[in-house]
Motif scaffolding. Structure first.
Motif, short mmCIF file in Angstrom:
data_model
loop_
_atom_site.label_atom_id
_atom_site.label_comp_id
_atom_site.label_asym_id
_atom_site.label_seq_id
_atom_site.Cartn_x
_atom_site.Cartn_y
_atom_site.Cartn_z
N LEU A 147 0.83 -1.21 0.00
CA LEU A 147 0.00 0.00 0.00
C LEU A 147 0.86 1.25 0.00
N THR A 148 0.32 2.33 -0.55
CA THR A 148 0.97 3.62 -0.48
C THR A 148 0.66 4.27 0.88
N ASP A 149 1.40 5.33 1.21
CA ASP A 149 1.12 6.04 2.46
C ASP A 149 -0.31 6.58 2.47
N ARG A 150 -0.77 7.05 1.32
CA ARG A 150 -2.14 7.58 1.23
C ARG A 150 -3.15 6.48 1.51
N GLU A 151 -2.94 5.30 0.94
CA GLU A 151 -3.86 4.18 1.18
C GLU A 151 -3.84 3.76 2.65
N TRP A 152 -2.67 3.80 3.28
CA TRP A 152 -2.59 3.48 4.70
C TRP A 152 -3.39 4.47 5.53
N ARG A 153 -3.33 5.76 5.17
CA ARG A 153 -4.09 6.77 5.92
C ARG A 153 -5.58 6.50 5.83
N VAL A 154 -6.05 6.17 4.62
CA VAL A 154 -7.47 5.85 4.45
C VAL A 154 -7.82 4.59 5.23
N LEU A 155 -6.96 3.60 5.17
CA LEU A 155 -7.23 2.33 5.84
C LEU A 155 -7.30 2.50 7.36
N MET A 156 -6.41 3.31 7.90
CA MET A 156 -6.40 3.53 9.35
C MET A 156 -7.70 4.23 9.81
N ALA A 157 -8.17 5.19 9.01
CA ALA A 157 -9.43 5.86 9.34
C ALA A 157 -10.60 4.90 9.16
N LEU A 158 -10.52 4.06 8.15
CA LEU A 158 -11.59 3.12 7.84
C LEU A 158 -11.80 2.10 8.96
N LYS A 159 -10.69 1.64 9.55
CA LYS A 159 -10.78 0.51 10.50
C LYS A 159 -10.99 0.93 11.95
N ARG A 160 -10.88 2.21 12.23
CA ARG A 160 -11.02 2.63 13.63
C ARG A 160 -12.42 2.32 14.15
N GLU A 161 -12.50 1.86 15.39
CA GLU A 161 -13.78 1.47 15.97
C GLU A 161 -14.73 2.67 16.08
N PHE A 162 -16.02 2.38 15.97
CA PHE A 162 -17.04 3.42 16.10
C PHE A 162 -17.54 3.51 17.53
N GLU A 163 -17.60 4.73 18.03
CA GLU A 163 -18.25 4.99 19.31
C GLU A 163 -19.76 5.05 19.08
N PRO A 164 -20.57 4.81 20.12
CA PRO A 164 -22.02 4.88 19.93
C PRO A 164 -22.48 6.21 19.32
N SER A 165 -21.84 7.29 19.69
CA SER A 165 -22.23 8.61 19.17
C SER A 165 -21.91 8.80 17.70
N GLU A 166 -21.07 7.93 17.15
CA GLU A 166 -20.69 8.05 15.73
C GLU A 166 -21.62 7.29 14.81
N LEU A 167 -22.51 6.48 15.36
CA LEU A 167 -23.39 5.66 14.53
C LEU A 167 -24.42 6.54 13.84
N GLN A 168 -24.39 6.54 12.52
CA GLN A 168 -25.32 7.34 11.71
C GLN A 168 -25.40 6.71 10.34
N GLU A 169 -26.31 7.20 9.53
CA GLU A 169 -26.48 6.60 8.20
C GLU A 169 -25.19 6.68 7.38
N ASP A 170 -24.58 7.87 7.34
CA ASP A 170 -23.36 8.06 6.56
C ASP A 170 -22.16 7.98 7.48
N LEU A 171 -21.63 6.77 7.66
CA LEU A 171 -20.51 6.57 8.57
C LEU A 171 -19.20 7.11 8.04
N TRP A 172 -19.08 7.19 6.71
CA TRP A 172 -17.75 7.42 6.14
C TRP A 172 -17.41 8.89 5.92
N ALA A 173 -18.38 9.78 5.92
CA ALA A 173 -18.06 11.21 5.70
C ALA A 173 -17.09 11.74 6.76
#
Length: 376
Positions: free
Chosen positions: A190-216
């Motif tokens: 992976l490139t550094d850019r892909e790693w940055r996206v992947l790290m944000a993608l995999k982080r656990e969700f807190e209850p307050s973060e649960l919404q229809e659009d999780l990725w914005a």
């Protein structure tokens, strides 16, 4: 309904309906994962968000996250550790609390003395390239007093999934019509850019973060536009880096209502003839009781077993009945088993393994380790 009255137990019919989908049915990257769960569970999105949030708050669900196929991102292995009895618990704590690259940490025993039964501490380990798993384990030995370790990397994977709620009703021998699929362990660069996206993608969700659009919000966290974030995530999905979007049940410890999802965690070992590993792994992997199945070479320490897998259950006899059904199926499939064993899980802790080379460098620096010396 107020937060205090939202049912958070797994026996609640609506929660069970959600969990039957949300544990392992949403595969890969999807733009609106909670909406997909709602559609598959035939429930309103608002109910999904409310109930998953309540279960997460109560500890019934221990984490909600997008999983990765970590075997494609960092070299990994199951590691068996031989630790002096007096240091076993402190070694367990160190692996869980101090090593972010160790994931599952489990104390295991056998019903009698068998090859490998002196290896009582088992962990999963990921060490990002270009760093060395061997050197990492040698450092852990120094820190914990472990006398020896055995690295058991997977040559192939045949089953990956949990679905504890669905599996409660399984009968011994229940299996898919098709053999288990074969997953490779080839590392994707992976490139550094892909790693940055992947790290944000995999982080656990807190209850307050649960919404229809999780990725914005995650796109913003990664410094990407939402369109670019999703495009990169789709690309990673196509390269088989993304796993499932999942709500992970707390399946080891008791829930607040006293319920337990599982009580017995069994690591099965089989030795099959050389050349039969792929076929045997697929036949084991098709059994629905298996949460994981692998081709791993146990070596002489474990009587040269080569197929391993994990199954969970609330009754020991039922877990053994599942294994007996697999043993019989292998025999009927013309795959002789010359040795087999069960390692029972006791105390355990589970956390996602860190897989980023950036995180590994930072950990080495924090520990005062020579980063260059930890490379292969």
């Amino acid at each position: 309904m107020s937060a205090t009255t939202i049912p958070s137990n797994i026996d609640d019919p609506i929660n069970a309906q959600i969990l039957a989908v949300s544990e392992d049915r949403v595969q890969g990257f999807t733009r609106f994962p909670l909406t997909q769960i709602a559609e598959a569970a035939e429930l309103p999105l608002e109910t999904i968000i409310e109930r998953i949030g309540a279960m997460l708050e109560a500890g019934t669900i221990r984490r909600v996250r997008q999983t990765l196929l970590a075997t494609s991102l960092a070299p990994g292995a199951l590691v068996a550790w031989k630790v002096p009895p007096k240091q076993l618990l402190s070694a367990f704590d160190f692996m869980f609390k101090e090593d972010p690259f160790s994931g599952h940490v489990v104390l295991r025993t056998t019903d009698k003395e068998t090859p490998g039964s002196q290896y009582k501490l088992w962990t999963t380990l990921k060490v990002p390239k270009p760093y060395s798993m061997e050197k990492h384990c040698e450092y852990l030995c120094q820190q914990t007093g472990a006398e020896a370790f055995k690295l058991l990397p997977a040559n192939k994977l045949f089953a990956l999934g949990v679905g504890h709620v669905r599996r409660k009703e399984l009968q011994p021998g229940d299996r898919t019509e098709e053999p288990g699929r074969v997953l490779d362990t080839k590392i994707v660069e992976l490139t550094d850019r892909e790693w940055r996206v992947l790290m944000a993608l995999k982080r656990e969700f807190e209850p307050s973060e649960l919404q229809e659009d999780l990725w914005a919000p995650r796109a913003e966290e990664a410094g990407e536009s939402l369109a670019d974030f999703c495009e990169i995530a789709e690309s990673l999905n196509q390269r088989r880096v993304i796993g499932r979007f999942s709500t992970f049940l707390e399946h080891v410890k008791k829930h607040k209502d006293g319920a337990r999802v599982t009580k017995f965690n069994a690591l099965f070992h089989w030795r099959v003839p050389e050349g039969k590993e792929l076929e045997a792994g697929q036949e084991v992997g098709r059994h629905l009781c298996m949460t994981h199945a692998y081709w791993r070479e146990g070596g002489p320490e474990f009587s040269n077993v080569n197929i391993m897998g994990v199954s969970h259950g609330t009754e020991k006899d039922k877990v053994l009945a599942h294994k007996a059904a697999i043993d019989q199926h292998l025999e009927e499939a013309g795959i002789p088993v010359s040795y087999t064993n069960v390692f029972w899980g006791g105390q355990s802790e589970i956390k996602p393994s860190e897989i980023s080379p950036i995180a590994y460098r930072a950990w080495c620096e924090e520990r005062g380790l020579d980063v260059e010396a930890m490379k292969n």
